[in-house]
Design an enzyme around this catalytic site. Structure first.
Site, PDB file in Angstrom:
ATOM      1  CE  LYS A 179      -1.759   2.584   4.069  1.00 19.89           C
ATOM      2  NZ  LYS A 179      -2.282   3.065   4.317  1.00 19.89           N
ATOM      3  CG  ASN A 180       2.486   2.561   3.434  1.00 18.21           C
ATOM      4  OD1 ASN A 180       1.231   3.049   3.810  1.00 18.21           O
ATOM      5  ND2 ASN A 180       3.170   2.292   4.555  1.00 18.21           N
ATOM      6  NE  ARG A 217       2.013  12.484   6.765  1.00 14.85           N
ATOM      7  CZ  ARG A 217       2.288  13.316   7.107  1.00 14.85           C
ATOM      8  NH1 ARG A 217       1.424  14.503   7.975  1.00 14.85           N
ATOM      9  NH2 ARG A 217       3.856  13.688   7.568  1.00 14.85           N
ATOM     10  CB  CYS A 232      -4.143  11.257  11.331  1.00 15.01           C
ATOM     11  SG  CYS A 232      -2.400  10.120  10.942  1.00 15.01           S
ATOM     12  NE  ARG A 263       1.154  10.103  10.312  1.00 12.41           N
ATOM     13  CZ  ARG A 263       0.814   9.162   9.666  1.00 12.41           C
ATOM     14  NH1 ARG A 263      -0.486   8.391   9.304  1.00 12.41           N
ATOM     15  NH2 ARG A 263       1.848   8.309   9.046  1.00 12.41           N
ATOM     16  N   PRO A 264       3.442  16.654  11.181  1.00 15.60           N
ATOM     17  CG  PRO A 264       5.355  17.814  11.996  1.00 15.60           C
ATOM     18  CD  PRO A 264       4.155  16.441  12.075  1.00 15.60           C
ATOM     19  CG  ASP A 278       8.269  20.622  10.112  1.00 21.17           C
ATOM     20  OD1 ASP A 278       7.430  19.030   9.923  1.00 21.17           O
ATOM     21  OD2 ASP A 278       8.902  20.490  10.641  1.00 21.17           O
ATOM     22  CG  LEU A 279      10.790  16.790   9.071  1.00 22.61           C
ATOM     23  CD1 LEU A 279      11.157  16.122   9.146  1.00 22.61           C
ATOM     24  CD2 LEU A 279      12.339  18.527   9.071  1.00 22.61           C
ATOM     25  CG  ASP A 331       3.383   1.245   9.063  1.00 21.04           C
ATOM     26  OD1 ASP A 331       2.608   2.823  10.468  1.00 21.04           O
ATOM     27  OD2 ASP A 331       3.243   1.514   8.583  1.00 21.04           O
ATOM     28  CB  ILE A 367       7.832   6.543  14.174  1.00 24.48           C
ATOM     29  CG1 ILE A 367       8.538   5.727  14.462  1.00 24.48           C
ATOM     30  CG2 ILE A 367       7.597   7.465  13.038  1.00 24.48           C
ATOM     31  CD1 ILE A 367       9.843   6.625  13.810  1.00 24.48           C
ATOM     32  NE  ARG A 415      -6.709   5.005   5.519  1.00 22.81           N
ATOM     33  CZ  ARG A 415      -5.772   5.115   6.136  1.00 22.81           C
ATOM     34  NH1 ARG A 415      -6.226   5.502   7.519  1.00 22.81           N
ATOM     35  NH2 ARG A 415      -4.388   5.807   6.093  1.00 22.81           N
TER      36      ARG A 415
HETATM   37  C1  UD1 Z   1       5.629   6.773   8.310  1.00 23.47           C
HETATM   38  C2  UD1 Z   1       6.535   6.043   8.979  1.00 23.47           C
HETATM   39  C3  UD1 Z   1       6.949   4.546   8.177  1.00 23.47           C
HETATM   40  C4  UD1 Z   1       5.013   4.908   7.886  1.00 23.47           C
HETATM   41  C5  UD1 Z   1       4.517   5.377   7.624  1.00 23.47           C
HETATM   42  C6  UD1 Z   1       2.329   4.546   7.753  1.00 23.47           C
HETATM   43  C7  UD1 Z   1       9.438   6.256   9.688  1.00 23.47           C
HETATM   44  C8  UD1 Z   1      10.127   6.931   9.596  1.00 23.47           C
HETATM   45  N1  UD1 Z   1       7.958   6.318   8.935  1.00 23.47           N
HETATM   46  O1  UD1 Z   1       5.649   7.394   6.955  1.00 23.47           O
HETATM   47  O2  UD1 Z   1       7.427   3.372   8.110  1.00 23.47           O
HETATM   48  O3  UD1 Z   1       5.192   3.073   6.765  1.00 23.47           O
HETATM   49  O4  UD1 Z   1       4.570   6.528   8.133  1.00 23.47           O
HETATM   50  O5  UD1 Z   1       2.403   4.723   8.870  1.00 23.47           O
HETATM   51  O6  UD1 Z   1       8.746   4.568  10.640  1.00 23.47           O
HETATM   52  N2  UD1 Z   1       8.012  14.700  10.566  1.00 23.47           N
HETATM   53  C9  UD1 Z   1       7.773  16.131  10.999  1.00 23.47           C
HETATM   54  N3  UD1 Z   1       7.653  17.267  10.016  1.00 23.47           N
HETATM   55  C10 UD1 Z   1       7.595  16.317   8.779  1.00 23.47           C
HETATM   56  C11 UD1 Z   1       7.429  15.139   8.480  1.00 23.47           C
HETATM   57  C12 UD1 Z   1       7.544  13.992   9.282  1.00 23.47           C
HETATM   58  O7  UD1 Z   1       8.211  16.261  12.875  1.00 23.47           O
HETATM   59  O8  UD1 Z   1       7.453  17.261   7.783  1.00 23.47           O
HETATM   60  C13 UD1 Z   1       7.831  13.246  11.971  1.00 23.47           C
HETATM   61  C14 UD1 Z   1       7.352  13.043  12.738  1.00 23.47           C
HETATM   62  O9  UD1 Z   1       5.892  13.359  13.144  1.00 23.47           O
HETATM   63  C15 UD1 Z   1       7.207  11.299  12.695  1.00 23.47           C
HETATM   64  C16 UD1 Z   1       8.514  11.277  11.874  1.00 23.47           C
HETATM   65  O10 UD1 Z   1       9.084  12.511  11.734  1.00 23.47           O
HETATM   66  O11 UD1 Z   1       7.526  11.035  14.047  1.00 23.47           O
HETATM   67  C17 UD1 Z   1       8.602  10.169  11.078  1.00 23.47           C
HETATM   68  O12 UD1 Z   1       7.778  10.587  10.104  1.00 23.47           O
HETATM   69  P1  UD1 Z   1       7.201  10.402   8.139  1.00 23.47           P
HETATM   70  O13 UD1 Z   1       7.941   9.332   8.383  1.00 23.47           O
HETATM   71  O14 UD1 Z   1       7.640  11.153   7.482  1.00 23.47           O
HETATM   72  O15 UD1 Z   1       6.080  10.070   8.193  1.00 23.47           O
HETATM   73  P2  UD1 Z   1       5.421   8.955   7.045  1.00 23.47           P
HETATM   74  O16 UD1 Z   1       5.484   9.684   5.862  1.00 23.47           O
HETATM   75  O17 UD1 Z   1       3.812   8.833   7.542  1.00 23.47           O
END
Ligand code: UD1
Length: 421
Positions: free
Chosen positions: A22-23, A94, A118, A123-124, A126-127, A308, A330, A400
């Site tokens: 899925k991802n 997301r 969510c 889940r921001p 900013d990055l 996950d 995470i 989902r």
């Molecule tokens: C995350 C999981 C991914 C999983 C997916 C679905 C990790 C590293 N990532 O991916 O394996 O398949 O959820 O559940 O395990 N963050 C920020 N700012 C940003 C983006 C992220 O602070 O702009 C933080 C998030 O809050 C989190 C961390 O970075 O604590 C990792 O997030 P990210 O990998 O971006 O999340 P997903 O891509 O959703």
């Protein structure tokens, strides 16, 4: 609303085919925005999240054809694209924010709704924004939307991510394929989904090196072309079904499973006393009658233990001898399954980001509530081992991410059925 009824106590035997990830698929679909030629994805999973992404791409002007019983997706992002991703669709999932990078790269502008919070945490984004700004995008937050422009096109740059983000790495990687010059992404995510995306982009004509390591280098090209690409197996579905014979007892072969997709998880599973073997067709997981042993688990970016699979692993550890500590690093709010497992007789103490699980001899069936995708399936796993009946309500979360779950588990002898409601 549908629910799922599990009658516990049945050992499992048989085979479970693992679907496309899925991802990974949700990441590959927006890559189609980078070219006016069709991108064809094979081995797509048949899930509601995939339909949501298809609707989003259609709202942006793409044509999405679903072929071969929805196993194959052919996506064409022709010349006329709309650049506004509306809140109504983005809020449902997301991964919708992955259209931002490709739209900026191809159209030079994008307006994408912020996804909002969510259940599992803030889940921001900013990055994602930081990375795209390093490629010269001008980004502004207004009315809940990111408004982005790249006048004169994106330019290669260096992105130093302070923490590993899968989504932000994906957005920047896609954008960089069409940026002028070289982009270096430091502290990039190494997840198999990133590797799959890089391979697909390369099949479309992109120049990328280093995927699967923490530094990815992209040499921008003028344009990308169409391609056909097979989506990788779903490592989270694989890990989830590896836990089914582990918790219920028995032996199940996971067709299409590969150990390197779930290595750190498989290591932990073996430490509990379960056997994991490679077979010609995938992986076989076997549990004999012995009591499971407690293990400590800490979620980390790949190649660490995946967030996950934390909820599903917790279900297993509720029955292990001794006390296990599960640390979630995470997401800040990812223990919502714990109170539901307590209703089934588990002993769990949550303090901040750590859950202490004291193994019990048996679980008992109960009506429980799904709160998010992975939490819901952890309750199904617990139900397989529990005495009596477990009813999991709100299974739309499950739909989902898990394709034909009742059939896949039922085919191995589990007594499980969907109750239409
Ligand atoms: C995350 C999981 C991914 C999983 C997916 C679905 C990790 C590293 N990532 O991916 O394996 O398949 O959820 O559940 O395990 N963050 C920020 N700012 C940003 C983006 C992220 O602070 O702009 C933080 C998030 O809050 C989190 C961390 O970075 O604590 C990792 O997030 P990210 O990998 O971006 O999340 P997903 O891509 O959703």
């Amino acid at each position: 609303m549908d629910s799922i009824l599990v009658k516990g106590g049945q050992t499992l035997s048989g085979q479970i085919p693992i679907s496309g990830a899925k991802n990974a698929c949700l990441t590959l679909m927006p890559a189609a925005l980078l070219t006016s030629e069709p991108l064809t994805l094979t081995n797509a999973p048949r899930l509601s999240d995939i339909r949501t992404m298809a609707s989003l791409l259609e709202s942006l002007g793409c044509e999405v054809a679903s072929l071969q019983h929805r196993r194959v997706l052919a996506i064409s992002a022709g010349a006329d694209l709309n650049h506004i991703a509306d809140y109504e669709i983005v809020r449902r999932m997301r991964a919708s924010n992955l259209v931002l990078g490709p739209l900026l790269a191809r159209e030079g502008r994008a307006v994408v709704s912020l996804p909002g919070g969510c259940a599992i945490g803030a889940r921001p984004m900013d990055l994602h924004l930081m990375g795209l700004e390093a490629l010269g995008a001008k980004l502004e937050l207004k009315d809940g939307y990111v408004h982005g422009t790249a006048n004169g096109g994106l330019k290669g740059g260096t992105v130093d991510f302070p923490i590993v983000s899968v989504g932000a790495t994906e957005n920047v990687l896609m954008a960089a394929t069409l940026a002028k010059g070289t982009t270096v992404i430091n502290n990039a995510a190494r997840e198999p989904e990133i590797v799959d995306l890089a391979r697909c982009l390369r099949a479309m004509g992109a120049q990328i090196e280093g995927e699967g390591t923490s530094t990815i280098t992209v040499q921008g090209v003028e344009s990308l072309h169409g391609a056909t690409y097979q989506v990788v197996s779903d490592r989270i579905e694989l890990g989830t079904y590896m836990l089914a014979p582990a918790i219920a007892g028995g032996s199940v072969e996971l067709l299409g499973g590969r150990r390197e997709l779930v290595a750190s998880f498989a290591d932990k599973l073996e430490q509990t006393g379960v056997t994991v073997e490679d077979t010609d067709a995938g992986l076989r997981v076997t549990r004999n009658g012995e009591r499971l042993r407690a293990v400590d688990v800490r979620t980390e970016p790949f190649p660490g233990f995946p967030t996950d699979l934390q909820a599903q692993m917790m279900a297993l550890l509720t029955l292990a001898e001794g006390t296990s500590a599960l640390e979630e690093t995470i997401f800040e709010n990812r223990f919502m399954h714990a109170p539901e497992l307590l209703r089934m007789g588990a002993k769990i103490d949550v303090h901040g980001g750590t859950a202490k699980v004291e193994g019990v001899e048996r679980l008992t069936g109960a009506p429980v509530m799904a709160t998010d995708l992975r939490a819901s399936v952890s309750l199904i796993l617990a139900g397989l081992a529990a005495e009596g009946e477990t009813t999991v309500a709100r299974v739309y979360h499950l739909d989902r991410g898990y394709e034909r779950l009742e059939e896949k588990l039922g085919g191995c002898g589990a007594r499980i059925e969907r109750i239409k409601g």
